[in-house]
Design a protein around this motif. Sequence first.
Motif, mmCIF file in Angstrom:
data_model
loop_
_atom_site.group_PDB
_atom_site.id
_atom_site.type_symbol
_atom_site.label_atom_id
_atom_site.label_comp_id
_atom_site.label_asym_id
_atom_site.label_seq_id
_atom_site.Cartn_x
_atom_site.Cartn_y
_atom_site.Cartn_z
ATOM 1 N N VAL A 48 0.906 -1.240 -0.062
ATOM 2 C CA VAL A 48 0.088 -0.143 -0.023
ATOM 3 C C VAL A 48 0.998 1.324 0.004
ATOM 4 C CG1 VAL A 48 -1.586 1.470 1.664
ATOM 5 C CG2 VAL A 48 -2.188 -1.000 0.972
ATOM 6 N N VAL A 207 -6.322 -4.249 5.766
ATOM 7 C CA VAL A 207 -6.753 -2.880 5.228
ATOM 8 C C VAL A 207 -6.761 -1.749 6.337
ATOM 9 C CG1 VAL A 207 -8.645 -1.490 4.046
ATOM 10 C CG2 VAL A 207 -8.060 -3.860 2.968
ATOM 11 N N LEU A 211 -3.952 1.558 6.547
ATOM 12 C CA LEU A 211 -4.516 2.678 6.594
ATOM 13 C C LEU A 211 -3.657 3.471 7.751
ATOM 14 C CD1 LEU A 211 -6.239 5.164 6.112
ATOM 15 C CD2 LEU A 211 -7.828 4.166 7.605
ATOM 16 N N LEU A 214 -0.515 4.537 5.702
ATOM 17 C CA LEU A 214 -0.667 5.760 4.913
ATOM 18 C C LEU A 214 -0.907 6.722 5.730
ATOM 19 C CD1 LEU A 214 -1.020 5.386 1.962
ATOM 20 C CD2 LEU A 214 -3.656 5.314 2.166
ATOM 21 N N SER A 233 -7.312 8.943 4.954
ATOM 22 C CA SER A 233 -8.651 7.809 4.895
ATOM 23 C C SER A 233 -9.413 8.117 3.715
ATOM 24 C CB SER A 233 -9.401 8.408 6.169
ATOM 25 O OG SER A 233 -8.657 7.945 7.239
ATOM 26 N N LEU A 236 -7.805 6.209 0.811
ATOM 27 C CA LEU A 236 -8.304 4.769 0.862
ATOM 28 C C LEU A 236 -9.654 4.554 0.630
ATOM 29 C CD1 LEU A 236 -6.763 1.858 1.344
ATOM 30 C CD2 LEU A 236 -7.459 2.445 3.669
ATOM 31 N N LEU A 257 -7.339 -2.860 -5.194
ATOM 32 C CA LEU A 257 -7.272 -1.819 -4.091
ATOM 33 C C LEU A 257 -5.766 -1.164 -4.305
ATOM 34 C CD1 LEU A 257 -8.485 -0.324 -1.756
ATOM 35 C CD2 LEU A 257 -7.230 -2.043 -0.319
ATOM 36 N N ILE A 261 -5.149 2.608 -5.687
ATOM 37 C CA ILE A 261 -4.179 3.703 -4.773
ATOM 38 C C ILE A 261 -3.249 4.123 -5.612
ATOM 39 C CG2 ILE A 261 -2.621 3.737 -2.985
ATOM 40 C CD1 ILE A 261 -4.247 1.545 -1.612
#
Length: 270
Positions: A48, A207, A211, A214, A233, A236, A257, A261
């Motif tokens: 991610v 996930v 976050l 991230l 937030s 995502l 996903l 991103i």
Amino acid sequence: MSTSTGPQTRTWVWPDPEVTGPAAAVVEATPLVHCLTNIVVAGFSANVLLAAGASPAMVENASEAGPFASVAAAVLINMGTLTPEIERAMVAAAAAAGDAATPWVLDPVAVGALQHRSALAGELAGMGPAVIRGNASEIQALAGAGTGGRGVDSTAGSHEALDAAVALAGRTGSVVAVSGAVDLVTDGSQVIEVPGGDVLMTRVTGVGCALGALMAAFAGAGTPALEAAAAASAMLAAAGSRAAKGAPGPGTFAVRLLDEIAALAAAARR
């Protein structure tokens, strides 16, 4: 914007400039994010971060975590799978990040039911994280307003934890982010609501933990903590909504996903 005497509330969604600006900053800065995270989600969290334009590093040795936190752009401390070694590394990294004024994110996974885990979470929350991110039950437990959820799963909705989040932000000086069907991010005086996402996000391990990573990347790229947490937030959530379209199940969704991103990060830079 709310005109009540409580926290002022606003809503952020992609592609509002409040979201795309911080996302573009991550791509431009490629922040080095030091992740002390759990063994279940380390690979997914790293992917991610890479998709968003950040540079992940998973340094968990107690002898190295402190020095590395001093040179990283941001730090994530995720309490999912604890060992004596990683607990020492987490405390060392938090202390070093504080000394170096490096923003760091605390994810108090499954706090509440277990005394040892709860005590460590309380210690770390008092060490100055820029952001504390958790589900509603975790935030309630850390704020002293509940006993936690069912393992890593919340038994409360995000809005049920708003008062606890506001109180926790006031007590710690940290931004508090509550994940749920609608994410809530508060510094105690403001609340940013982030709608979106998809139920498939709850069917893929990691996930929520990703976050937190991230959020650390957004803060490490220079965005203030409140805006960093809310923008991460919103990014995502948008990626989750897009990835779910036509996805037959969680496996395809997880791959999509990451693709979404990356696509949003590229779009933000333009």
